[in-house]
Design an enzyme around this catalytic site. Structure first.
Site, PDB file in Angstrom:
ATOM      1  N   LYS A   1       0.986  -1.265  -0.339  1.00 10.81           N
ATOM      2  CA  LYS A   1      -0.209   0.094  -0.056  1.00 10.81           C
ATOM      3  C   LYS A   1       1.360   2.175  -0.227  1.00 10.81           C
ATOM      4  O   LYS A   1       0.609   2.090  -0.834  1.00 10.81           O
ATOM      5  CB  LYS A   1      -0.737  -0.024   1.098  1.00 10.81           C
ATOM      6  CG  LYS A   1      -2.191  -1.319   1.361  1.00 10.81           C
ATOM      7  CD  LYS A   1      -2.799  -1.178   2.324  1.00 10.81           C
ATOM      8  CE  LYS A   1      -4.303  -2.207   2.256  1.00 10.81           C
ATOM      9  NZ  LYS A   1      -4.937  -2.105   2.954  1.00 10.81           N
TER      10      LYS A   1
ATOM     11  N   LYS B   1      -6.472 -10.126  -5.177  1.00 11.04           N
ATOM     12  CA  LYS B   1      -7.669 -11.041  -4.786  1.00 11.04           C
ATOM     13  C   LYS B   1      -8.671  -9.793  -4.738  1.00 11.04           C
ATOM     14  O   LYS B   1      -8.288  -8.745  -5.185  1.00 11.04           O
ATOM     15  CB  LYS B   1      -7.017 -11.183  -3.175  1.00 11.04           C
ATOM     16  CG  LYS B   1      -6.953  -9.943  -2.387  1.00 11.04           C
ATOM     17  CD  LYS B   1      -6.482  -9.335  -0.872  1.00 11.04           C
ATOM     18  CE  LYS B   1      -6.360  -8.016  -0.202  1.00 11.04           C
ATOM     19  NZ  LYS B   1      -6.130  -8.332   0.780  1.00 11.04           N
TER      20      LYS B   1
ATOM     21  N   LYS C   1     -11.885  -3.932  -2.028  1.00 12.00           N
ATOM     22  CA  LYS C   1     -12.784  -2.797  -2.214  1.00 12.00           C
ATOM     23  C   LYS C   1     -11.813  -1.482  -2.576  1.00 12.00           C
ATOM     24  O   LYS C   1     -12.252  -0.804  -2.656  1.00 12.00           O
ATOM     25  CB  LYS C   1     -12.206  -2.235  -0.033  1.00 12.00           C
ATOM     26  CG  LYS C   1     -13.574  -3.261   0.641  1.00 12.00           C
ATOM     27  CD  LYS C   1     -13.694  -2.493   1.459  1.00 12.00           C
ATOM     28  CE  LYS C   1     -13.325  -4.100   2.598  1.00 12.00           C
ATOM     29  NZ  LYS C   1     -14.200  -3.973   3.793  1.00 12.00           N
TER      30      LYS C   1
END
Ligand code: TYM
Length: 335
Positions: A112, A195, A198
């Site tokens: 991230k 994966k 969101k």
């Protein structure tokens, strides 16, 4: 009774299929056999910019969905993380116990922060796993039901628990991860090697459980498939079809091999139609129930309030023990 704790972030308008199959489905099962604590981890979702109005709404939506998906407030404790200030207090202790290098090795942080760049990466994103460790050990949880992507965070939690206990005496329960073989990593329908998430750039491969059934049917029917025509489970060669087999098998009582047999010689179109219908049939009543629960916000507020009351007792007892074993001077009158 052994204790379970897990959490989910209120970062979207709906949970997705990965959240359900990887985690919440197990939460529902474990509430019957364990003393279960489940929290909406609103503090964790502050690591990126938030819209305050959406935050409130999504927290309530999260609780409504958890109940609609099968959590029963009479059989488990559902609460909101920020209501229990002890999470932050134990998180500080975890931050002082963890090494900088150890925290820097967390792959979710690495991924991230790389994507966001260092100026847009918050310190909170870096300490995120330490707040998570505090969430878990504050409740002296034995088991933590999560998806595969959380394995490393649970490993870190275990290391920190063991470290605390060996330095300051037996204080914290060292938890075990509870990760299913099937469903622990549901992939994106448009990019079946990544994966379902969101934060995916495009939502066309993400199944939101609160979406209209017709939208989800369309998304599944346009899922990326693989070369060949046979419906067989082979994650390396057929990631798209394998992902859909996992989804169908997890939502029905059919095993992988039963599904392969059923669709032998039938091709991908028929198969995707069946998966689409299974998803729509499964989540349509859950969607309706969530929307219905959201019309009585005062009822939800009562459930959340009762959850906080139960959670607080356990959290305070653990924190007091941690402070005592660290030798922090008791506040006069509370010893
Ligand atoms: P969150 O909200 O990102 O994810 C919630 C749960 O959903 C699982 N999950 C998946 N499982 C299978 N396939 C997927 N594609 C998929 N995507 C998400 C996650 O593994 C998770 O179990 N860090 C936690 C939140 C947390 C927590 C805790 C969990 C905070 N404190 C304490 C356990 C215990 C997280 O990933 O949330």
């Amino acid at each position: 009774m052994k204790r379970v704790l897990s959490g989910i972030q209120p970062t979207a308008d709906s949970f997705h299929l990965g959240n359900y199959l990887g985690a919440i489905k197990q939460w529902v099962a474990l509430q019957d056999t364990h003393d279960a604590f489940y929290c909406v981890v609103d503090l964790h979702s502050l690591t990126v910019d938030v819209d305050p109005k959406l935050m409130t709404e999504r927290t309530l939506k999260s609780v409504a969905q958890l109940i609609a998906l099968g959590l029963d407030p009479n059989r488990c404790t559902i609460f909101v993380q920020s209501h229990i200030h002890q999470h932050n207090q134990l998180a500080w202790i975890m931050e002082c116990l963890a090494g900088f290098g150890e925290a820097s090795r967390m792959t979710q942080f690495k991924d991230k922060s790389q994507k966001a760049g260092s100026d847009r990466t918050t310190v909170g994103l870096f300490t995120y796993p330490l707040l998570q460790a505090a969430d878990i050990m504050l409740y002296q949880a034995n088991l933590v039901p999560v998806g595969e992507d959380q394995r490393q965070h649970i490993e870190l939690t275990r290391d920190l628990g063991q470290r605390f206990n060996s330095r300051y005496g037996d204080t914290l329960v060292v938890p075990e991860p509870y990760i299913m073989k099937a469903g622990a990593k549901i992939n994106d329908l448009q990019d079946p090697t990544a994966k379902m998430s969101k934060s995916a750039a495009s939502q066309s491969g993400v199944i939101d459980i609160l979406d209209e059934p017709s939208i989800n049917i369309k998304k599944i029917k346009s899922a990326v498939t693989d070369t060949g025509r046979e419906v067989t489970f082979d994650e390396a060669e057929k990631p798209g079809i394998s992902n859909l087999i996992t989804i169908l098998s997890s939502l029905t009582s059919k095993s992988q091999s039963e599904i392969e047999k059923e669709f032998s010689g039938k091709g991908y179109g028929d198969f995707k139609g069946e998966v689409a219908q299974a998803v729509a049939d499964y989540f349509s009543p859950i969607r309706n129930r969530s929307l219905e629960l959201l019309t009585s916000k005062s009822e939800l507020a009562e459930i959340i309030k009762a959850g906080a009351k139960k959670a607080e007792v356990v959290a305070e007892a653990t924190l007091a023990k941690v402070y005592k074993n660290l030798g922090l001077l008791p506040r006069k009158g509370s010893e």
